[in-house]
Write an enzyme that holds these catalytic residues in place. Structure first.
Site, PDB file in Angstrom:
ATOM      1  CD  GLU A  20       6.242  -0.434   4.021  1.00 24.69           C
ATOM      2  OE1 GLU A  20       5.212  -0.887   4.530  1.00 24.69           O
ATOM      3  OE2 GLU A  20       6.426   0.776   3.854  1.00 24.69           O
ATOM      4  CE  LYS A  56       5.490   1.356   0.813  1.00 24.19           C
ATOM      5  NZ  LYS A  56       4.296   1.082   1.630  1.00 24.19           N
ATOM      6  N   GLY A  57       5.316   4.554   4.872  1.00 23.02           N
ATOM      7  CA  GLY A  57       5.912   4.519   6.209  1.00 23.02           C
ATOM      8  C   GLY A  57       4.974   4.957   7.309  1.00 23.02           C
ATOM      9  N   GLY A  58       3.701   5.199   6.938  1.00 25.24           N
ATOM     10  CA  GLY A  58       2.715   5.524   7.975  1.00 25.24           C
ATOM     11  C   GLY A  58       2.671   4.450   9.055  1.00 25.24           C
ATOM     12  N   GLY A 106       0.831  -1.198   0.000  1.00 25.14           N
ATOM     13  CA  GLY A 106       0.000   0.000   0.000  1.00 25.14           C
ATOM     14  C   GLY A 106       0.866   1.249   0.000  1.00 25.14           C
TER      15      GLY A 106
HETATM   16  C1  5RP Z   1       3.495   1.017   6.220  1.00 30.24           C
HETATM   17  C2  5RP Z   1       3.120   1.642   4.936  1.00 30.24           C
HETATM   18  C3  5RP Z   1       1.752   1.381   4.426  1.00 30.24           C
HETATM   19  O1  5RP Z   1       1.841   0.882   3.132  1.00 30.24           O
HETATM   20  C4  5RP Z   1       0.993   2.659   4.378  1.00 30.24           C
HETATM   21  O2  5RP Z   1       1.035   3.250   5.670  1.00 30.24           O
HETATM   22  C5  5RP Z   1      -0.457   2.429   3.955  1.00 30.24           C
HETATM   23  O3  5RP Z   1      -1.136   1.762   4.964  1.00 30.24           O
HETATM   24  P1  5RP Z   1      -2.684   1.449   4.873  1.00 30.24           P
HETATM   25  O4  5RP Z   1      -2.853   0.417   3.813  1.00 30.24           O
HETATM   26  O5  5RP Z   1      -3.032   0.943   6.251  1.00 30.24           O
HETATM   27  O6  5RP Z   1      -3.410   2.732   4.549  1.00 30.24           O
HETATM   28  O7  5RP Z   1       3.865   2.332   4.284  1.00 30.24           O
HETATM   29  O8  5RP Z   1       4.779   1.378   6.601  1.00 30.24           O
END
Ligand code: 5RP
Length: 219
Positions: free
Chosen positions: A103, A94-96, A82
């Site tokens: 990743e 990315k990285g939330g 994602g």
């Molecule tokens: C995790 C990420 C995820 O891909 C990104 O945060 C998206 O997360 P979600 O599918 O829960 O919206 O980079 O480190």
């Protein structure tokens, strides 16, 4: 359609990129969790599987998959993950979820990176979502000072330690008109392990789920 259903249909659409004998990289997050639920339906096609986080590894194991290390698997055929934001050029934040380093490694090791998102993630310019940066704990204050010189607002993610034992700093309120250049610039700061910009190695295919279904975009 609610956000969860959009994540599910994006995940389902990504299954078409898994072919017999492939080695697969699996990312992290709620959209990828939908993918992991669906992966048993293509189990026979998957030759090897590598994950970007302890959380995804645990979920995959719960679904009966034997997860390899990247060292064991070698290069991957396809990586599915994602994103927090994407542009139409498939540059990503990315990285939330804090798994950005592994990743980025898996994206780099993959012949094809398929990114799955709902339409709220598609933006004109990156930066409304805080940009995550993974930092060595011993360099935390030094990195903060270097970022302040760039006139950005770094905020430490409190009580969060990555799978690699590092800390995360989120940069808020930044507009990112040139993600390749910013990624390159931030990569020069000693102590930064990984910048959550995926621009030098963007996604190859973006699957965007909306009320109208899933749209496929290519860089
Ligand atoms: C995790 C990420 C995820 O891909 C990104 O945060 C998206 O997360 P979600 O599918 O829960 O919206 O980079 O480190």
């Amino acid at each position: 359609m609610d956000a969860t259903e959009k994540k599910r249909i994006a995940a389902e659409a990504s299954l078409q990129f898994i072919e017999p004998g492939m080695s697969l990289g699996v990312g992290t997050g709620s959209t990828v969790n939908c993918l992991i639920e669906l992966l048993p339906t293509v189990r026979d096609m998957i030759d090897g599987i590598v994950s970007s986080s302890r959380t995804s590894t645990k979920l995959l194991e719960d679904h009966g998959f034997e997860v390899q290390t990247l060292n064991e698997a070698g290069d991957l055929d396809v990586y599915i993950d994602g994103a927090d934001e994407s542009t139409k050029r498939l540059h990503l934040i990315k990285g939330g979820g804090g798994a950005l380093t592994r990743e980025k490694v898996l994206a780099g090791a993959s012949r094809r990176f398929v990114c799955i998102v709902d339409d709220s993630k598609l933006v004109g310019m990156l930066g409304e979502f805080p940009l995550p940066i993974e930092v060595l704990p011993m360099a935390q204050e030094f990195v903060s000072r270097q970022l302040l010189k760039l006139r950005v607002q770094p905020v430490w993610r409190e009580r969060f330690v990555t799978d690699n034992g590092n800390h995360i700093l989120d940069i808020h309120d930044m507009q990112i008109p040139n993600p390749v250049e910013l990624e390159n610039r931030l990569n020069q700061i000693p102590g930064i392990v990984t910048v959550g910009l995926f621009a030098q190695r963007p996604a190859d295919i973006l699957l965007v789920a909306s009320d109208d279904g899933v749209r496929e975009m290519r860089a």
